[in-house]
Structures are given as structure tokens and as C-alpha cells.
Scaffold this motif. Structure first.
Motif, PDB file in Angstrom:
ATOM      1  N   VAL A   1      28.714-106.961  43.522  1.00 31.69           N
ATOM      2  CA  VAL A   1      28.952-107.183  45.025  1.00 31.69           C
ATOM      3  C   VAL A   1      28.027-107.951  45.344  1.00 31.69           C
ATOM      4  O   VAL A   1      27.757-108.543  46.755  1.00 31.69           O
ATOM      5  N   ALA A   2      26.843-108.156  44.895  1.00 37.67           N
ATOM      6  CA  ALA A   2      25.450-108.600  45.488  1.00 37.67           C
ATOM      7  C   ALA A   2      25.563-110.007  46.091  1.00 37.67           C
ATOM      8  O   ALA A   2      25.187-110.300  47.076  1.00 37.67           O
ATOM      9  N   LYS A   3      26.400-110.919  45.558  1.00 33.91           N
ATOM     10  CA  LYS A   3      26.713-112.298  45.970  1.00 33.91           C
ATOM     11  C   LYS A   3      27.977-112.320  46.700  1.00 33.91           C
ATOM     12  O   LYS A   3      28.309-113.620  47.094  1.00 33.91           O
ATOM     13  N   LEU A   4      28.734-111.719  47.108  1.00 36.04           N
ATOM     14  CA  LEU A   4      29.858-111.641  47.689  1.00 36.04           C
ATOM     15  C   LEU A   4      29.396-112.151  49.425  1.00 36.04           C
ATOM     16  O   LEU A   4      28.406-111.957  49.689  1.00 36.04           O
ATOM     17  N   PRO A   5      30.367-113.056  49.991  1.00 34.16           N
ATOM     18  CA  PRO A   5      29.893-113.346  51.358  1.00 34.16           C
ATOM     19  C   PRO A   5      29.548-112.112  52.209  1.00 34.16           C
ATOM     20  O   PRO A   5      30.008-111.114  52.139  1.00 34.16           O
ATOM     21  N   ILE A   6      28.818-112.615  53.389  1.00 35.69           N
ATOM     22  CA  ILE A   6      28.518-111.548  54.303  1.00 35.69           C
ATOM     23  C   ILE A   6      29.464-111.687  55.396  1.00 35.69           C
ATOM     24  O   ILE A   6      29.691-112.913  55.990  1.00 35.69           O
ATOM     25  N   VAL A   7      30.046-110.630  55.790  1.00 32.81           N
ATOM     26  CA  VAL A   7      30.795-110.699  56.913  1.00 32.81           C
ATOM     27  C   VAL A   7      30.040-109.955  58.124  1.00 32.81           C
ATOM     28  O   VAL A   7      29.907-108.655  57.665  1.00 32.81           O
ATOM     29  N   SER A   8      29.440-110.546  59.132  1.00 30.27           N
ATOM     30  CA  SER A   8      28.914-109.807  60.161  1.00 30.27           C
ATOM     31  C   SER A   8      29.599-109.526  61.423  1.00 30.27           C
ATOM     32  O   SER A   8      29.657-110.464  62.346  1.00 30.27           O
ATOM     33  N   PRO A   9      30.628-108.524  61.550  1.00 24.84           N
ATOM     34  CA  PRO A   9      31.357-108.448  62.655  1.00 24.84           C
ATOM     35  C   PRO A   9      30.991-108.126  63.998  1.00 24.84           C
ATOM     36  O   PRO A   9      31.640-108.152  65.090  1.00 24.84           O
ATOM     37  N   HIS A  10      29.617-107.740  64.279  1.00 22.08           N
ATOM     38  CA  HIS A  10      29.124-107.077  65.332  1.00 22.08           C
ATOM     39  C   HIS A  10      27.650-107.503  65.158  1.00 22.08           C
ATOM     40  O   HIS A  10      26.721-106.885  64.634  1.00 22.08           O
ATOM     41  N   GLY A  11      27.240-108.095  66.120  1.00 18.96           N
ATOM     42  CA  GLY A  11      25.853-108.540  66.179  1.00 18.96           C
ATOM     43  C   GLY A  11      25.181-108.937  67.643  1.00 18.96           C
ATOM     44  O   GLY A  11      26.208-109.245  68.453  1.00 18.96           O
ATOM     45  N   HIS A  12      24.093-109.295  67.772  1.00 18.29           N
ATOM     46  CA  HIS A  12      23.544-109.780  68.857  1.00 18.29           C
ATOM     47  C   HIS A  12      22.636-111.007  68.686  1.00 18.29           C
ATOM     48  O   HIS A  12      21.786-111.478  69.581  1.00 18.29           O
ATOM     49  N   THR A  13      22.885-111.896  67.692  1.00 15.03           N
ATOM     50  CA  THR A  13      22.271-113.165  67.585  1.00 15.03           C
ATOM     51  C   THR A  13      22.837-114.204  68.729  1.00 15.03           C
ATOM     52  O   THR A  13      23.738-113.991  69.442  1.00 15.03           O
ATOM     53  N   ASP A  14      22.030-115.040  69.151  1.00 11.67           N
ATOM     54  CA  ASP A  14      22.240-116.267  70.008  1.00 11.67           C
ATOM     55  C   ASP A  14      23.016-117.218  69.623  1.00 11.67           C
ATOM     56  O   ASP A  14      22.676-117.986  68.884  1.00 11.67           O
ATOM     57  N   PRO A  15      24.380-117.311  70.172  1.00 13.16           N
ATOM     58  CA  PRO A  15      25.023-118.482  69.785  1.00 13.16           C
ATOM     59  C   PRO A  15      24.610-119.961  70.080  1.00 13.16           C
ATOM     60  O   PRO A  15      24.738-120.733  69.384  1.00 13.16           O
ATOM     61  N   ARG A  16      23.790-119.908  70.861  1.00  9.72           N
ATOM     62  CA  ARG A  16      22.868-121.068  71.270  1.00  9.72           C
ATOM     63  C   ARG A  16      22.534-121.853  69.741  1.00  9.72           C
ATOM     64  O   ARG A  16      22.161-123.089  69.742  1.00  9.72           O
ATOM     65  N   TRP A  17      21.794-120.828  69.042  1.00 12.28           N
ATOM     66  CA  TRP A  17      20.983-121.170  67.884  1.00 12.28           C
ATOM     67  C   TRP A  17      22.366-122.040  66.891  1.00 12.28           C
ATOM     68  O   TRP A  17      21.869-123.067  66.471  1.00 12.28           O
ATOM     69  N   PHE A  18      23.418-121.746  67.010  1.00 10.49           N
ATOM     70  CA  PHE A  18      24.417-122.291  66.010  1.00 10.49           C
ATOM     71  C   PHE A  18      24.968-123.517  66.727  1.00 10.49           C
ATOM     72  O   PHE A  18      25.356-124.337  66.035  1.00 10.49           O
ATOM     73  N   ALA A  19      25.138-123.491  67.974  1.00 10.68           N
ATOM     74  CA  ALA A  19      25.671-124.557  68.757  1.00 10.68           C
ATOM     75  C   ALA A  19      24.625-125.672  68.795  1.00 10.68           C
ATOM     76  O   ALA A  19      25.075-127.150  68.438  1.00 10.68           O
ATOM     77  N   ALA A  20      23.404-125.165  69.203  1.00 14.25           N
ATOM     78  CA  ALA A  20      22.378-126.601  69.225  1.00 14.25           C
ATOM     79  C   ALA A  20      21.633-126.925  67.798  1.00 14.25           C
ATOM     80  O   ALA A  20      21.325-127.984  67.492  1.00 14.25           O
ATOM     81  N   ASN A  21      21.638-125.887  66.952  1.00 23.34           N
ATOM     82  CA  ASN A  21      21.084-126.026  65.341  1.00 23.34           C
ATOM     83  C   ASN A  21      19.756-126.783  65.760  1.00 23.34           C
ATOM     84  O   ASN A  21      19.214-127.504  64.901  1.00 23.34           O
ATOM     85  N   GLU A  22      18.796-126.255  66.586  1.00 25.26           N
ATOM     86  CA  GLU A  22      17.538-126.644  66.794  1.00 25.26           C
ATOM     87  C   GLU A  22      16.542-125.903  65.789  1.00 25.26           C
ATOM     88  O   GLU A  22      16.932-124.752  65.464  1.00 25.26           O
ATOM     89  N   THR A  23      15.529-126.482  65.521  1.00 23.39           N
ATOM     90  CA  THR A  23      14.700-125.585  64.538  1.00 23.39           C
ATOM     91  C   THR A  23      13.939-124.409  65.450  1.00 23.39           C
ATOM     92  O   THR A  23      13.901-124.737  66.632  1.00 23.39           O
TER      93      THR A  23
END
Length: 471
Positions: free
Chosen positions: A30-52
Motif C-alpha cells: 500500500v505504500a505507493k497507493l494514491p493519497i486521498v486527503s479528504p479534510h485539511g486546511h491547506t491554502d487553495p491559493r497555493w494550487f490556484a496561483a502555483n507560485e513558489t
């Protein structure tokens, strides 16, 4: 003296040789199975802007209250760590972490950070005062490259879907941008969804509650100072969140108390808590009524309901006044579920179309209350060991105290519930290792067959979470 940073391949697996062999085989499956992260508090702006990300401190220290709460407990000022202090020298803040890294020995944070240092950034020596600048310069330089942008990291670590958490007052513009890029030919295909967290407009004791209702009215076009308009506004925003990918709601109430008041009493209570004249008991009763109202809405719109009670939020008044919410001062409290949930369960407990995931910070309730409830009511499932118990021993206690009554299939796999992006793969790796160790013990004790353990390892890692959260 420089000490090597070496992640043992069998870390966290059982010490007994025969059990470890079985656990190792299960983990490898199971080590390489995809990660499903159904609840968390990361910032969606990170993925929208994709800035460093700017530097090591910005990514690994400032967002992570698990880290800075420990440092604060030893008298280190939050300002000096960069918390709500953009003027701090990030290298100096990082040095404070490095000089005090010994404070994390034996903690989950140490495991997660060492994984990030070794696996993500290739560090071969431990973090210390002597290696502080080496770490800061190496990590910061790597973060400037395209391969360490948020979307690249999302793809590198096999994240299939990640859920963020937003309030009804959020416009979700970052989620809209992500979805637009998903739909574009050649666009990024990473799946980032939101979750509906209505606390700011459900909790009368939330700071700015009445002003929040005013904004709620402006956003929805409903009169949110009337009971009918208020409920209509929730339904409207829930529909919008679902359009933005939400499959769940999240409720961070102090207790799991529920109520099912007659309409006239609910309306009168709403009028009271939206005035300036209400008591703490009124606020608790209103929150209780709103859990039942939200369950009714979930039965209608299909959003999975998560209840996260049992935290005395912002326990340190001085820290709250200076730095705001979520700064490591939330403390677990005793929590009762059987009587508190009964009004909601009397109304909806037998509805198989409703899905409610229960969490706790009070481990004494695992065997006495939560496992028996989830082992009976069709609408209930148990969330994993959470927050202060998101640890090897916490995960083991959860499995040992709930499995005999609720089984595995009334639980929902693992979620990381984190703001620290790169801790996500680290946390999921810990959960997979602990679950595989627990299953190996059952095999060695001849309580389940080896093929059942193999199926369960897949389910606990991947299948249950997708099913529970309707992803």
C-alpha cells in the motif's frame, strides 16, 4: 557534531520479527497507493496561483501550529518565529527551530519533519544549530525551482484529491480558478475541492457573529437576520460549495450537543442569539439546533457531515488577542456523545442516505460511546485518531479500542487535517505503517487470514476514505 539523518525502512513496524515480516509485506502493498486527503486546511491559493514558496520558514514553520506551539511552550516568542510578523528575519526564525529541535524528540512532529527533510529535500544530516544555515539555504534554494511549486509537489507525492476548508463567507475564487484550469486543454488536472465550514455564521460566540450574518446576507441576497432567510442562505451556499467540488461539511463545535426544537422555539432562539442579549447556554443550544438543521440539509443535498467537537478553542486568551485563531492554544476537553447526539439520531439516525463522521479528542469515549454508536446507527462512521492523537500510539489506541465493536468498515480510513502541505505524505506514510502493523498482529494471532489483512490494508489506505467522503 553532525549526526546522520537516516529513516529506517522498518520504522514504526512491530518489533517482533514474525509480525514485522507480515507488516512489512502489507506496507509494501500500500505504500505507493494514491493519497486521498479528504479534510485539511491547506491554502487553495497555493494550487490556484502555483507560485513558489518563499523560504524554509514560510513553508515549514509559520503555517504549522504543531511546531510553533512546542517552541512557545519553552518560552520562545511567536513573533520571533514569524507568526503574524512579516518583518521577522526568516533565517533567524529558522535558527530558533534548529537550535531547539531536540524539543521534538519522540513526537509526531519530529517524524513528519524528518521525513520531509530526508525524502523531499534529500538532507543527510540531522537539523541542529550547526546545520541550521545548511538546511535553510538548501531548502530555500530548492523551493525556488519549478519542481517544488505546489502543483508539482501535489503530483510528485501522488495526491489524488485534496480537500481544503472554507467558511460560507468565502467567495471560493481560488477553487474557481483551479476548476477553470482543470477544464482547459493542457491544464493542470489536480483535484482540489472545498468543504463547507459554517462556524463563523453558526456559532453566536464566534467573533463578529452579527457582522458575519450581515455579510452572509449580502453574499446570498437573503435576510439572514430572519430564521427563514438564514436557513435559505445556508442551502444556497451549500449548493455553491457543491458546485465547487465540495462533498462534505465540517462542524467544529465545542461539544456534540444536538437539539430538535419545534419551529417556533428555534425561531425564537435565533432571534435571541442575533440580539446582544443571549447567554452561553443560549449559544450552546443554538449550535445544537444547527447540527440537526445541517443534518437535514445533508440528507437533502448529499454532503457528508463531519463533527469535530471536544476542543476548548483559543484557551490562551493573550495569544488569541495578539495572534488570532489556530495558534496552538486549543486544548482537548471531556466530551459526551450518547446523550448529546440523541436528539439528532432520534430524527435521522436510521437514515442510510445520511452520512455523519464523528471525531473525538476524548479517547475515553472510543470503546464506551463512539464504537457502540457507529456499530449500530446506519448514518454514523468514526473518523480516525485526530489532532493530538494523530500519532503512532494514538492510532494504535484507536484501532484497539474501536475495532471489536465497530469493526473496520464503520471507520473512514485516514485524513491528515493539516495546514503544513509537505507533512501530508509524511502523515499518510505513518498511518499506513501503523495500520499494517495492527493488521499483522491480527494475522499472527490467527484472528484474521493473511488475505483478509491484504484486503483490509487496501481498504484502510484508499477505499474506505473515497467511499465515506463520496469522492
Amino acid at each position: 557534531m553532525l549526526r546522520p539523518l537516516d529513516l529506517h525502512p522498518d520504522r514504526l513496524l512491530p518489533a517482533e520479527p514474525a509480525t514485522r515480516t507480515i507488516a512489512r509485506e502489507l506496507y509494501q502493498s500500500v505504500a505507493k497507493l494514491p493519497i486521498v486527503s479528504p479534510h485539511g486546511h491547506t491554502d487553495p491559493r497555493w494550487f490556484a496561483a502555483n507560485e513558489t514558496f518563499g523560504n524554509a520558514t514560510e513553508l515549514l514553520l509559520v503555517p504549522d501550529h504543531y511546531v510553533f506551539r512546542m517552541l512557545y511552550s519553552q518560552g520562545i516568542a511567536m513573533e520571533s518565529l514569524g507568526v503574524r510578523n512579516p518583518c521577522v528575519d526568516p533565517r533567524a526564525a529558522w535558527r530558533l527551530l534548529a537550535e531547539n529541535f531536540h524539543l521534538f524528540r519522540g513526537t509526531p512532529s519530529r517524524m513528519w519533519l524528518d521525513w520531509v527533510f530526508a525524502e523531499a529535500f534529500g538532507m543527510g544530516v540531522q537539523l541542529s544549530a550547526e546545520t541550521s544555515d545548511l538546511y535553510f539555504d538548501t531548502i530555500t534554494e530548492m523551493l525556488a525551482s519549478d519542481s517544488f511549486r505546489p502543483r508539482a509537489l501535489f503530483d510528485r507525492y501522488g495526491i489524488e484529491v485534496i480537500a481544503t476548508t472554507e467558511s460560507p463567507l468565502d467567495t471560493l475564487e481560488h477553487h474557481a480558478a483551479i476548476r477553470a484550469d482543470n477544464a482547459r486543454a493542457g491544464g493542470w488536472k489536480g483535484k482540489v475541492v472545498t468543504a463547507y465550514r459554517p462556524d463563523p455564521v453558526v456559532d453566536p460566540e464566534f467573533e463578529g457573529f452579527r457582522e458575519n450574518l450581515r455579510r452572509f446576507s449580502e453574499l446570498t441576497g437573503e435576510d439572514c437576520l430572519t430564521w427563514n432567510g438564514y436557513l435559505a442562505a445556508h442551502r444556497q451556499r451549500r449548493r455553491f460549495f457543491a458546485e465547487m467540488g465540495a462533498t462534505s461539511t465540517d462542524h467544529g463545535h465545542p461539544t456534540p450537543k444536538t437539539a430538535d426544537l419545534p419551529r417556533a422555539e428555534a425561531e425564537a432562539l435565533f432571534a435571541k442569539v442575533t440580539s446582544a442579549d443571549f447567554t452561553a447556554e443560549d449559544a450552546e443550544l443554538f449550535r445544537a439546533q444547527m447540527l440537526t438543521e445541517m443534518a437535514a440539509m445533508s440528507l437533502d443535498d448529499g454532503l457528508v457531515m463531519q463533527i469535530h467537537p471536544g476542543a476548548f478553542r483559543n484557551h490562551n486568551a493573550r495569544v488569541f488577542e495578539r495572534f488570532g485563531r489556530d495558534k496552538g492554544a486549543d486544548i482537548p476537553s471531556r466530551t459526551e456523545y450518547v446523550a448529546n447526539l440523541k436528539p439528532l439520531l432520534d430524527r435521522f439516525g436510521n437514515e442510510p442516505g445520511l452520512s455523519i463522521i464523528l471525531f473525538t479528542l476524548d479517547e475515553s469515549t472510543y470503546a464506551r460511546e463512539l464504537a457502540p454508536l457507529a456499530g449500530h446507527y446506519p448514518c454514523l462512521k468514526l473518523g480516525p485518531a485526530w489532532w493530538f492523537h494523530d500519532s503512532p500510539e494514538g492510532m494504535r489506541r484507536f484501532r484497539r479500542m474501536t475495532t471489536e465493536t465497530a469493526g473496520f468498515y464503520n471507520t473512514v480510513g485516514f485524513n491528515d487535517d493539516t495546514r503544513a502541505f509537505l507533512s501530508i505524505p509524511a502523515r499518510h506514510d505513518v498511518a499506513r505503517r501503523i495500520d499494517c502493523g495492527f493488521l499483522a498482529e491480527l494475522v499472527v494471532e490467527h484472528r484474521i487470514e493473511d488475505w483478509e489483512a491484504a484486503e483490509l490494508a487496501q481498504d484502510l489506505t484508499y477505499n474506505l476514505v473515497k467511499k465515506a467522503y463520496r469522492l
